[in-house]
Design a protein around this motif. Structure first.
Motif, mmCIF file in Angstrom:
data_model
loop_
_atom_site.group_PDB
_atom_site.id
_atom_site.type_symbol
_atom_site.label_atom_id
_atom_site.label_comp_id
_atom_site.label_asym_id
_atom_site.label_seq_id
_atom_site.Cartn_x
_atom_site.Cartn_y
_atom_site.Cartn_z
ATOM 1 N N GLY A 342 0.788 -1.223 0.000
ATOM 2 C CA GLY A 342 0.000 0.000 0.000
ATOM 3 C C GLY A 342 0.821 1.273 0.000
ATOM 4 N N CYS A 343 2.116 1.170 -0.333
ATOM 5 C CA CYS A 343 2.949 2.370 -0.383
ATOM 6 C C CYS A 343 2.830 3.036 -1.758
ATOM 7 C CB CYS A 343 4.394 2.037 -0.056
ATOM 8 S SG CYS A 343 5.165 0.859 -1.171
ATOM 9 N N ASP A 344 3.409 4.234 -1.874
ATOM 10 C CA ASP A 344 3.298 4.995 -3.118
ATOM 11 C C ASP A 344 4.375 4.620 -4.127
ATOM 12 O OD1 ASP A 344 1.109 6.611 -2.072
ATOM 13 O OD2 ASP A 344 2.638 7.515 -0.783
ATOM 14 N N TRP A 345 5.608 4.549 -3.658
ATOM 15 C CA TRP A 345 6.732 4.213 -4.530
ATOM 16 C C TRP A 345 7.490 3.038 -3.933
ATOM 17 C CZ3 TRP A 345 9.533 9.630 -5.108
ATOM 18 C CH2 TRP A 345 8.647 10.554 -5.701
ATOM 19 N N ILE A 346 8.142 2.284 -4.803
ATOM 20 C CA ILE A 346 9.101 1.267 -4.389
ATOM 21 C C ILE A 346 10.407 1.504 -5.129
ATOM 22 C CG2 ILE A 346 9.744 -1.174 -4.677
ATOM 23 C CD1 ILE A 346 8.031 -1.026 -2.343
ATOM 24 N N VAL A 347 11.509 1.495 -4.403
ATOM 25 C CA VAL A 347 12.840 1.544 -5.002
ATOM 26 C C VAL A 347 13.378 0.115 -4.951
ATOM 27 C CG1 VAL A 347 15.150 2.533 -4.883
ATOM 28 C CG2 VAL A 347 13.170 3.907 -4.185
ATOM 29 N N ASN A 363 24.788 1.213 -6.622
ATOM 30 C CA ASN A 363 23.465 0.613 -6.641
ATOM 31 C C ASN A 363 22.869 0.752 -8.039
ATOM 32 O OD1 ASN A 363 21.232 -0.702 -5.626
ATOM 33 N ND2 ASN A 363 20.837 0.778 -3.997
ATOM 34 N N VAL A 364 22.025 -0.181 -8.392
ATOM 35 C CA VAL A 364 21.229 -0.109 -9.611
ATOM 36 C C VAL A 364 19.780 -0.259 -9.175
ATOM 37 C CG1 VAL A 364 20.733 -1.105 -11.876
ATOM 38 C CG2 VAL A 364 23.067 -1.175 -10.976
ATOM 39 N N VAL A 365 18.980 0.779 -9.365
ATOM 40 C CA VAL A 365 17.619 0.739 -8.847
ATOM 41 C C VAL A 365 16.592 0.960 -9.948
ATOM 42 C CG1 VAL A 365 18.460 1.640 -6.639
ATOM 43 C CG2 VAL A 365 17.409 3.194 -8.286
ATOM 44 N N HIS A 366 15.376 0.528 -9.643
ATOM 45 C CA HIS A 366 14.214 0.738 -10.491
ATOM 46 C C HIS A 366 13.184 1.453 -9.625
ATOM 47 C CE1 HIS A 366 16.054 -2.348 -13.090
ATOM 48 N NE2 HIS A 366 16.275 -2.984 -11.952
ATOM 49 N N LEU A 367 12.775 2.643 -10.033
ATOM 50 C CA LEU A 367 11.771 3.401 -9.287
ATOM 51 C C LEU A 367 10.389 3.024 -9.823
ATOM 52 C CD1 LEU A 367 11.099 5.551 -7.178
ATOM 53 C CD2 LEU A 367 11.295 7.269 -8.981
ATOM 54 N N ILE A 368 9.580 2.438 -8.961
ATOM 55 C CA ILE A 368 8.276 1.912 -9.361
ATOM 56 C C ILE A 368 7.177 2.745 -8.715
ATOM 57 C CG2 ILE A 368 6.767 -0.111 -9.247
ATOM 58 C CD1 ILE A 368 9.397 -1.789 -9.188
ATOM 59 N N THR A 369 6.311 3.289 -9.563
ATOM 60 C CA THR A 369 5.213 4.142 -9.106
ATOM 61 C C THR A 369 3.946 3.768 -9.864
ATOM 62 O OG1 THR A 369 5.499 5.851 -10.797
ATOM 63 C CG2 THR A 369 6.924 6.004 -8.854
ATOM 64 N N ASP A 370 2.880 4.516 -9.604
ATOM 65 C CA ASP A 370 1.649 4.322 -10.364
ATOM 66 C C ASP A 370 1.890 4.523 -11.861
ATOM 67 O OD1 ASP A 370 -0.189 3.577 -8.471
ATOM 68 O OD2 ASP A 370 -0.755 5.631 -7.963
ATOM 69 N N ALA A 371 2.855 5.396 -12.180
ATOM 70 C CA ALA A 371 3.102 5.733 -13.577
ATOM 71 C C ALA A 371 3.889 4.660 -14.325
ATOM 72 C CB ALA A 371 3.845 7.068 -13.656
ATOM 73 N N GLY A 372 4.485 3.724 -13.615
ATOM 74 C CA GLY A 372 5.259 2.683 -14.277
ATOM 75 C C GLY A 372 6.601 2.453 -13.621
ATOM 76 N N VAL A 373 7.564 2.022 -14.433
ATOM 77 C CA VAL A 373 8.891 1.668 -13.935
ATOM 78 C C VAL A 373 9.936 2.572 -14.592
ATOM 79 C CG1 VAL A 373 10.622 -0.157 -13.699
ATOM 80 C CG2 VAL A 373 8.180 -0.733 -13.651
ATOM 81 N N GLU A 374 10.780 3.143 -13.771
ATOM 82 C CA GLU A 374 11.870 3.977 -14.265
ATOM 83 C C GLU A 374 13.185 3.300 -13.891
ATOM 84 O OE1 GLU A 374 13.730 8.347 -13.270
ATOM 85 O OE2 GLU A 374 11.538 8.148 -13.400
ATOM 86 N N ASP A 375 13.976 2.915 -14.896
ATOM 87 C CA ASP A 375 15.244 2.230 -14.666
ATOM 88 C C ASP A 375 16.373 3.245 -14.573
ATOM 89 O OD1 ASP A 375 13.946 -0.290 -14.930
ATOM 90 O OD2 ASP A 375 14.039 -0.097 -17.109
ATOM 91 N N TRP A 376 17.098 3.218 -13.473
ATOM 92 C CA TRP A 376 18.245 4.107 -13.298
ATOM 93 C C TRP A 376 19.521 3.326 -13.566
ATOM 94 C CZ3 TRP A 376 17.109 7.210 -8.130
ATOM 95 C CH2 TRP A 376 15.937 7.961 -8.321
ATOM 96 N N PRO A 377 20.556 3.988 -14.090
ATOM 97 C CA PRO A 377 21.818 3.284 -14.347
ATOM 98 C C PRO A 377 22.557 2.982 -13.045
ATOM 99 C CG PRO A 377 22.093 5.623 -14.750
ATOM 100 C CD PRO A 377 20.631 5.407 -14.466
ATOM 101 N N ARG A 378 23.591 2.186 -13.146
ATOM 102 C CA ARG A 378 24.427 1.903 -11.966
ATOM 103 C C ARG A 378 25.112 3.201 -11.543
ATOM 104 N NH1 ARG A 378 26.345 -3.122 -10.040
ATOM 105 N NH2 ARG A 378 27.993 -2.890 -8.475
ATOM 106 N N LEU A 379 24.920 3.578 -10.296
ATOM 107 C CA LEU A 379 25.413 4.850 -9.790
ATOM 108 C C LEU A 379 25.973 4.670 -8.390
ATOM 109 C CD1 LEU A 379 22.312 7.038 -10.742
ATOM 110 C CD2 LEU A 379 24.566 7.209 -11.826
ATOM 111 N N PRO A 380 26.873 5.553 -7.957
ATOM 112 C CA PRO A 380 27.272 5.541 -6.551
ATOM 113 C C PRO A 380 26.045 5.768 -5.667
ATOM 114 C CG PRO A 380 28.765 6.899 -7.853
ATOM 115 C CD PRO A 380 27.610 6.558 -8.747
ATOM 116 N N LYS A 381 26.013 5.155 -4.524
ATOM 117 C CA LYS A 381 24.839 5.261 -3.658
ATOM 118 C C LYS A 381 24.496 6.704 -3.277
ATOM 119 C CE LYS A 381 24.800 0.525 -1.976
ATOM 120 N NZ LYS A 381 24.974 -0.429 -0.867
#
Length: 405
Positions: A342-347, A363-381
């Motif tokens: 029931g949260c708004d976003w998931i990283v 870290n390599v993360v995917h930001l997941i929201t109501d709008a869909g999935v946003e893939d971020w590149p590998r980045l320093p934390k």
């Protein structure tokens, strides 16, 4: 915005030093005055005359200038400014700042100042990605040093990747945020971080490999945007950041109690790696190994679901962000988790041993929201944290934070 503000600008030694000339022009155009400091290496890339001419003030280069040091000039210089900016900030300057060196004018000013410091790193991509640089970056962030950049792109050495100094207008915007209240001023953000320890007996426990690096970086980034941060942390190996309210806990149940006690909040970021289970029959005394005795049997009980609890809480923050550490089918599992909790976003991130993410510096993360999935590149934390903090700031200033992603 910058009218009447005074900036102490330290120009390090790197090809990006030429951008500092444009930064001086932009700062003065915005109404700020600039006290320029040029390192010995910096003078190999830009001339003292050009820096002084654009700043409209005398250039400072030498620590032992007898004219000014008679009145402790380096102390006066370090404290007369509203903000200290280091651009470009080389790997060497970062290392000396992290180590507390004070062996030239620039490093002495940075040690003596009582003002906030903003750095704009600039270096070769391999130097930026080197573990020593990333360790120094994490240490500086914990010390409250503000960071802008670096950017990804082609560099003078012919390589491509992260390491380019942020553009002068980007640095100017970061200076305005540092000297203003910041986009999260007046906002309270709750951040959880690190592992939890679930006792087996008074000396043994069940835990995971979370270092707390990402949660600490998120708390630091939110603090740098002006938020009042409550940082609820398990026994992590990464020290907590300065400038936030730290609540240290051990177990999942203690973490939930601390989180509820910290409410209300405008946003909550649950970056902690909370143990799913605890030992139901934890021993009150140390379990002893005895020859011929039966092995102890551990009974498990489910820990409280902190993310789900707060997502449905009577004092629910307007924006609730969870983290999903997965080892397979990362995005699908994280999408299901967002709906279930029931949260708004998931990283979401992949913490399989081969990725080096759990306990590592990137870290390599995917930001997941109501709008869909946003893939971020590998980045320093720390960079992942800055991006996430910026998105949170954007969301909290929108009409409906849940719809902003």
């Amino acid at each position: 915005m910058l009218a009447g503000k005074r900036i102490l600008l330290i120009i390090g030694g790197g090809i990006a030093a030429y951008k500092s000339l444009e930064l001086i022009r932009l700062l003065r155009g915005a109404g700020a005055s600039v006290a320029p400091v040029l390192t010995r290496a910096g003078s190999e890339f830009v001339t003292p005359l050009s820096v002084a001419a654009l700043a409209g003030e005398p250039l400072h280069q030498d620590l032992f200038d007898l004219t000014t040091e008679a009145e402790m000039g380096h102390i006066q210089l370090s404290r007369a400014a509203d903000l200290v900016v280091v651009a470009p900030c080389t790997a060497d300057l970062m290392a000396r700042m992290a180590g507390g060196h004070a062996d030239d004018l620039a490093s002495t000013l940075l040690m003596a100042t009582d003002k906030r410091v903003l750095i704009a790193p600039a270096m070769n991509v391999r130097m930026w990605q080197h573990p020593a640089t990333q360790r120094n970056l994490a240490l500086l962030a914990r010390d409250g040093i503000l960071v802008t950049g670096p950017e990804v792109g082609d560099m003078a050495c012919g390589e491509t990747g992260p390491g380019r100094m942020a553009e002068p207008r980007t640095i100017l915007a970061a200076i305005e945020v540092a000297l203003g209240a910041g986009p999260l001023a007046g906002k309270h953000v709750l951040v959880t971080s690190g592992p939890t320890h679930e006792p087996i007996d008074p000396v043994r426990y069940i835990a995971n490999r979370s270092s707390g690096q990402q949660g600490t970086a998120v708390a630091s980034a939110l603090r740098d945007l002006g938020a009042r941060v409550t940082f609820v942390t398990g026994p992590a190996s990464t020290p907590p950041p300065q400038g936030v309210t730290v609540v240290a806990i051990e177990s999942a149940r203690e973490m939930l109690a601390a989180v509820e006690a910290a409410l209300p909040a405008d946003a909550a970021v649950f970056a902690a790696a909370v143990a799913d289970w605890r030992v139901k029959n934890a021993a009150g005394q140390k379990l002893k190994k005895q020859a011929g005795a039966p092995l102890p049997t551990l009974e498990f009980a489910e820990n409280p679901d902190i993310l789900a609890t707060i997502s449905r809480h009577a004092q629910r923050p307007s924006l609730v962000v969870g983290f999903a550490a997965e080892t397979e089918t990362v995005v699908a599992h994280a999408q299901a988790k967002r709906l279930r909790k029931g949260c708004d976003w998931i990283v979401a991130n992949d913490v399989s041993p081969t990725t080096g993410i759990m306990g590592g510096g990137e870290n390599v993360v995917h930001l997941i929201t109501d709008a869909g999935v946003e893939d971020w590149p590998r980045l320093p934390k720390p960079e992942v944290a800055r991006r996430l903090a910026a998105r949170i700031a954007e969301a909290l200033t929108a009409t409906d934070p849940k719809d902003t992603a």
